[in-house]
Scaffold this motif. Structure first.
Motif, PDB file in Angstrom:
ATOM      1  N   ARG A 106       0.823  -1.206   0.000  1.00 33.06           N
ATOM      2  CA  ARG A 106       0.000   0.000   0.000  1.00 33.06           C
ATOM      3  C   ARG A 106       0.859   1.259   0.000  1.00 33.06           C
ATOM      4  O   ARG A 106       0.495   2.278  -0.583  1.00 33.06           O
ATOM      5  CB  ARG A 106      -0.918  -0.020   1.229  1.00 33.06           C
ATOM      6  N   TYR A 107       2.013   1.175   0.651  1.00 36.66           N
ATOM      7  CA  TYR A 107       2.889   2.334   0.763  1.00 36.66           C
ATOM      8  C   TYR A 107       4.156   2.203  -0.066  1.00 36.66           C
ATOM      9  O   TYR A 107       4.751   3.199  -0.456  1.00 36.66           O
ATOM     10  CB  TYR A 107       3.289   2.552   2.229  1.00 36.66           C
ATOM     11  N   LEU A 108       4.592   0.971  -0.324  1.00 34.86           N
ATOM     12  CA  LEU A 108       5.887   0.741  -0.956  1.00 34.86           C
ATOM     13  C   LEU A 108       5.746   0.029  -2.297  1.00 34.86           C
ATOM     14  O   LEU A 108       6.642  -0.687  -2.720  1.00 34.86           O
ATOM     15  CB  LEU A 108       6.783  -0.092  -0.023  1.00 34.86           C
ATOM     16  N   HIS A 109       4.608   0.238  -2.980  1.00 29.51           N
ATOM     17  CA  HIS A 109       4.349  -0.499  -4.214  1.00 29.51           C
ATOM     18  C   HIS A 109       5.320  -0.151  -5.338  1.00 29.51           C
ATOM     19  O   HIS A 109       5.496  -0.930  -6.275  1.00 29.51           O
ATOM     20  CB  HIS A 109       2.915  -0.246  -4.686  1.00 29.51           C
ATOM     21  N   ASP A 110       5.977   1.017  -5.256  1.00 32.76           N
ATOM     22  CA  ASP A 110       6.913   1.397  -6.311  1.00 32.76           C
ATOM     23  C   ASP A 110       8.289   0.755  -6.121  1.00 32.76           C
ATOM     24  O   ASP A 110       9.165   0.928  -6.955  1.00 32.76           O
ATOM     25  CB  ASP A 110       7.050   2.920  -6.407  1.00 32.76           C
ATOM     26  N   ILE A 111       8.479   0.033  -5.033  1.00 28.57           N
ATOM     27  CA  ILE A 111       9.707  -0.756  -4.838  1.00 28.57           C
ATOM     28  C   ILE A 111       9.377  -2.207  -5.177  1.00 28.57           C
ATOM     29  O   ILE A 111       8.583  -2.850  -4.498  1.00 28.57           O
ATOM     30  CB  ILE A 111      10.222  -0.645  -3.389  1.00 28.57           C
ATOM     31  N   LYS A 112       9.951  -2.687  -6.251  1.00 28.35           N
ATOM     32  CA  LYS A 112       9.541  -3.995  -6.779  1.00 28.35           C
ATOM     33  C   LYS A 112      10.196  -5.168  -6.057  1.00 28.35           C
ATOM     34  O   LYS A 112       9.608  -6.229  -5.908  1.00 28.35           O
ATOM     35  CB  LYS A 112       9.872  -4.067  -8.282  1.00 28.35           C
ATOM     36  N   ASP A 113      11.443  -4.984  -5.629  1.00 32.98           N
ATOM     37  CA  ASP A 113      12.170  -6.079  -4.989  1.00 32.98           C
ATOM     38  C   ASP A 113      11.726  -6.250  -3.539  1.00 32.98           C
ATOM     39  O   ASP A 113      11.751  -5.292  -2.762  1.00 32.98           O
ATOM     40  CB  ASP A 113      13.677  -5.794  -5.051  1.00 32.98           C
ATOM     41  N   ASN A 114      11.309  -7.450  -3.173  1.00 34.89           N
ATOM     42  CA  ASN A 114      10.794  -7.693  -1.817  1.00 34.89           C
ATOM     43  C   ASN A 114      11.861  -7.492  -0.753  1.00 34.89           C
ATOM     44  O   ASN A 114      11.574  -7.024   0.349  1.00 34.89           O
ATOM     45  CB  ASN A 114      10.227  -9.113  -1.712  1.00 34.89           C
ATOM     46  N   LYS A 115      13.108  -7.848  -1.072  1.00 38.39           N
ATOM     47  CA  LYS A 115      14.192  -7.667  -0.104  1.00 38.39           C
ATOM     48  C   LYS A 115      14.410  -6.176   0.163  1.00 38.39           C
ATOM     49  O   LYS A 115      14.560  -5.753   1.314  1.00 38.39           O
ATOM     50  CB  LYS A 115      15.478  -8.302  -0.643  1.00 38.39           C
ATOM     51  N   ALA A 116      14.405  -5.379  -0.921  1.00 40.76           N
ATOM     52  CA  ALA A 116      14.554  -3.932  -0.770  1.00 40.76           C
ATOM     53  C   ALA A 116      13.356  -3.343  -0.026  1.00 40.76           C
ATOM     54  O   ALA A 116      13.491  -2.397   0.752  1.00 40.76           O
ATOM     55  CB  ALA A 116      14.702  -3.276  -2.138  1.00 40.76           C
ATOM     56  N   LYS A 117      12.192  -3.910  -0.254  1.00 44.47           N
ATOM     57  CA  LYS A 117      10.974  -3.420   0.411  1.00 44.47           C
ATOM     58  C   LYS A 117      11.071  -3.647   1.920  1.00 44.47           C
ATOM     59  O   LYS A 117      10.716  -2.767   2.721  1.00 44.47           O
ATOM     60  CB  LYS A 117       9.755  -4.149  -0.171  1.00 44.47           C
ATOM     61  N   ASN A 118      11.554  -4.812   2.324  1.00 50.04           N
ATOM     62  CA  ASN A 118      11.736  -5.088   3.748  1.00 50.04           C
ATOM     63  C   ASN A 118      12.776  -4.153   4.357  1.00 50.04           C
ATOM     64  O   ASN A 118      12.597  -3.653   5.474  1.00 50.04           O
ATOM     65  CB  ASN A 118      12.176  -6.542   3.949  1.00 50.04           C
ATOM     66  N   ARG A 119      13.865  -3.922   3.615  1.00 47.98           N
ATOM     67  CA  ARG A 119      14.909  -3.026   4.109  1.00 47.98           C
ATOM     68  C   ARG A 119      14.353  -1.617   4.298  1.00 47.98           C
ATOM     69  O   ARG A 119      14.632  -0.942   5.289  1.00 47.98           O
ATOM     70  CB  ARG A 119      16.087  -3.010   3.130  1.00 47.98           C
ATOM     71  N   VAL A 175      17.622   8.679   5.486  1.00 51.05           N
ATOM     72  CA  VAL A 175      16.396   7.936   5.189  1.00 51.05           C
ATOM     73  C   VAL A 175      16.004   8.124   3.731  1.00 51.05           C
ATOM     74  O   VAL A 175      15.752   7.155   3.008  1.00 51.05           O
ATOM     75  CB  VAL A 175      15.233   8.377   6.107  1.00 51.05           C
ATOM     76  N   SER A 176      15.951   9.357   3.254  1.00 53.13           N
ATOM     77  CA  SER A 176      15.423   9.617   1.909  1.00 53.13           C
ATOM     78  C   SER A 176      16.315   9.050   0.806  1.00 53.13           C
ATOM     79  O   SER A 176      15.802   8.513  -0.190  1.00 53.13           O
ATOM     80  CB  SER A 176      15.213  11.121   1.708  1.00 53.13           C
ATOM     81  N   MET A 177      17.625   9.155   0.949  1.00 50.67           N
ATOM     82  CA  MET A 177      18.526   8.680  -0.104  1.00 50.67           C
ATOM     83  C   MET A 177      18.442   7.159  -0.320  1.00 50.67           C
ATOM     84  O   MET A 177      18.324   6.702  -1.458  1.00 50.67           O
ATOM     85  CB  MET A 177      19.959   9.104   0.202  1.00 50.67           C
ATOM     86  N   PRO A 178      18.503   6.349   0.744  1.00 49.00           N
ATOM     87  CA  PRO A 178      18.364   4.902   0.524  1.00 49.00           C
ATOM     88  C   PRO A 178      17.012   4.513  -0.072  1.00 49.00           C
ATOM     89  O   PRO A 178      16.919   3.560  -0.854  1.00 49.00           O
ATOM     90  CB  PRO A 178      18.537   4.321   1.938  1.00 49.00           C
ATOM     91  N   LEU A 179      15.947   5.234   0.280  1.00 53.62           N
ATOM     92  CA  LEU A 179      14.638   4.929  -0.290  1.00 53.62           C
ATOM     93  C   LEU A 179      14.648   5.185  -1.795  1.00 53.62           C
ATOM     94  O   LEU A 179      14.115   4.396  -2.580  1.00 53.62           O
ATOM     95  CB  LEU A 179      13.545   5.779   0.369  1.00 53.62           C
ATOM     96  N   HIS A 180      15.254   6.293  -2.186  1.00 53.43           N
ATOM     97  CA  HIS A 180      15.364   6.598  -3.616  1.00 53.43           C
ATOM     98  C   HIS A 180      16.232   5.557  -4.311  1.00 53.43           C
ATOM     99  O   HIS A 180      15.957   5.160  -5.450  1.00 53.43           O
ATOM    100  CB  HIS A 180      15.952   7.997  -3.798  1.00 53.43           C
ATOM    101  N   ARG A 181      17.268   5.107  -3.627  1.00 53.38           N
ATOM    102  CA  ARG A 181      18.146   4.073  -4.184  1.00 53.38           C
ATOM    103  C   ARG A 181      17.373   2.818  -4.514  1.00 53.38           C
ATOM    104  O   ARG A 181      17.626   2.156  -5.523  1.00 53.38           O
ATOM    105  CB  ARG A 181      19.251   3.749  -3.175  1.00 53.38           C
ATOM    106  N   ASP A 182      16.419   2.463  -3.657  1.00 58.19           N
ATOM    107  CA  ASP A 182      15.675   1.219  -3.843  1.00 58.19           C
ATOM    108  C   ASP A 182      14.506   1.357  -4.821  1.00 58.19           C
ATOM    109  O   ASP A 182      13.722   0.420  -4.987  1.00 58.19           O
ATOM    110  CB  ASP A 182      15.164   0.716  -2.486  1.00 58.19           C
ATOM    111  N   GLY A 183      14.366   2.511  -5.448  1.00 60.00           N
ATOM    112  CA  GLY A 183      13.371   2.653  -6.500  1.00 60.00           C
ATOM    113  C   GLY A 183      12.208   3.564  -6.189  1.00 60.00           C
ATOM    114  O   GLY A 183      11.304   3.726  -7.015  1.00 60.00           O
ATOM    115  N   MET A 184      12.201   4.192  -5.019  1.00 60.30           N
ATOM    116  CA  MET A 184      11.106   5.081  -4.668  1.00 60.30           C
ATOM    117  C   MET A 184      11.323   6.451  -5.315  1.00 60.30           C
ATOM    118  O   MET A 184      12.447   6.915  -5.437  1.00 60.30           O
ATOM    119  CB  MET A 184      11.021   5.218  -3.141  1.00 60.30           C
TER     120      MET A 184
END
Length: 269
Positions: A106-119, A175-184
């Protein structure tokens, strides 16, 4: 203006102080808008930088103050630090186990990789958790003025709020930079980054209003947040920054992040 601030209720003073700390978190998170392109080495280095910031903040912003606060208490000063630290790690372990059954799409749908989503979820959760006791600390500092506690001064409370605010700048970036790294996206990364500091004004008001009840548990709360952050760094941040093969630059970036946060904490402590 200063005179008007001095005349305010300590709870209002605590709220204003932590609105500043929240603003500094948002300012740090806004650096994501100035990142051009998606250079993997740069993004991995920013993830590792976040890990260094978190490790340094865990000690100088959380564990060291917790030990100092516990001195002269009913138990040895190291007990709250150890108990809180381990409980924080165990909580994050539990959260990590529960993430697969929690609907984060619901919040992290733009991050496709499940491992990155958990991180991502663990990073945001731990940084937000870390800001709660910091907000409580500011609230207690201002609330102590109203309670007439010996040694409590307005200048000390203001200095604490300013110090935490300046420290929050690299934390927002972390916080913001790693989120962008993971595809957000940049806007969403910024919103999540500044959200981690949003809890400080809320917890500051609670701390100022309940200073007598909050102060005894503050060492445990600070240590608890430290344990949660170290768990995330060990399990997700460091392995994640190495997974694309950029081990050397990630290692150096982690040390730079640690050095930056250590310098801010010690200089402003």
């Amino acid at each position: 203006m200063i005179e008007a601030f001095v005349e305010l209720n300590p709870i209002v003073q605590a709220l204003i102080g932590t609105l500043f700390t929240w603003g500094m978190t948002a300012l740090g998170a806004s650096l994501v808008f100035f990142v051009k392109g998606t250079n993997q080495k740069f993004l991995d280095s920013m993830l590792a930088f976040a890990g260094g910031v978190m490790i340094a903040a865990s000690y100088w912003s959380l564990l060291a103050p917790a030990i100092e606060m516990a001195e002269g208490g009913p138990v040895p000063s190291w007990v709250p630090a150890v108990v809180g630290f381990l409980l924080g790690g165990f909580l994050l372990l539990l959260v990590d186990k529960m993430l697969p059954v929690i609907n984060t799409d619901r919040y992290l749908h733009d991050i496709k990789d499940n491992k990155a989503k958990n991180r991502t979820a663990l990073l945001v959760f731990s940084m937000t958790l870390h800001n709660i006791p910091e907000g409580l600390a500011v609230g207690v500092a201002f609330g102590a003025l109203a309670s007439g506690e010996t040694g409590a001064t307005l200048a000390g409370a203001v200095a604490l709020a300013i110090g935490i605010g300046i420290q929050n700048f690299p934390e927002g970036t972390a916080v913001s930079m790693p989120l962008h790294r993971d595809g957000m996206g940049k806007m969403k990364s910024f919103l999540f980054g500044q959200f981690s500091g949003m809890v400080e004004p809320i917890s500051a008001v609670i701390g100022a209003a309940a200073v007598i009840f909050i102060e005894p548990i503050l060492p445990y709360a600070l240590s608890f947040a430290a344990g949660a952050m170290i768990f995330v760094v060990a399990k997700e941040i460091i392995p994640g920054s190495h997974e694309k093969g950029n081990v050397n630059i990630a290692s150096i970036s982690l040390m730079i992040g640690f050095a930056v946060m250590m310098t801010l904490d010690v200089a402003l402590g």
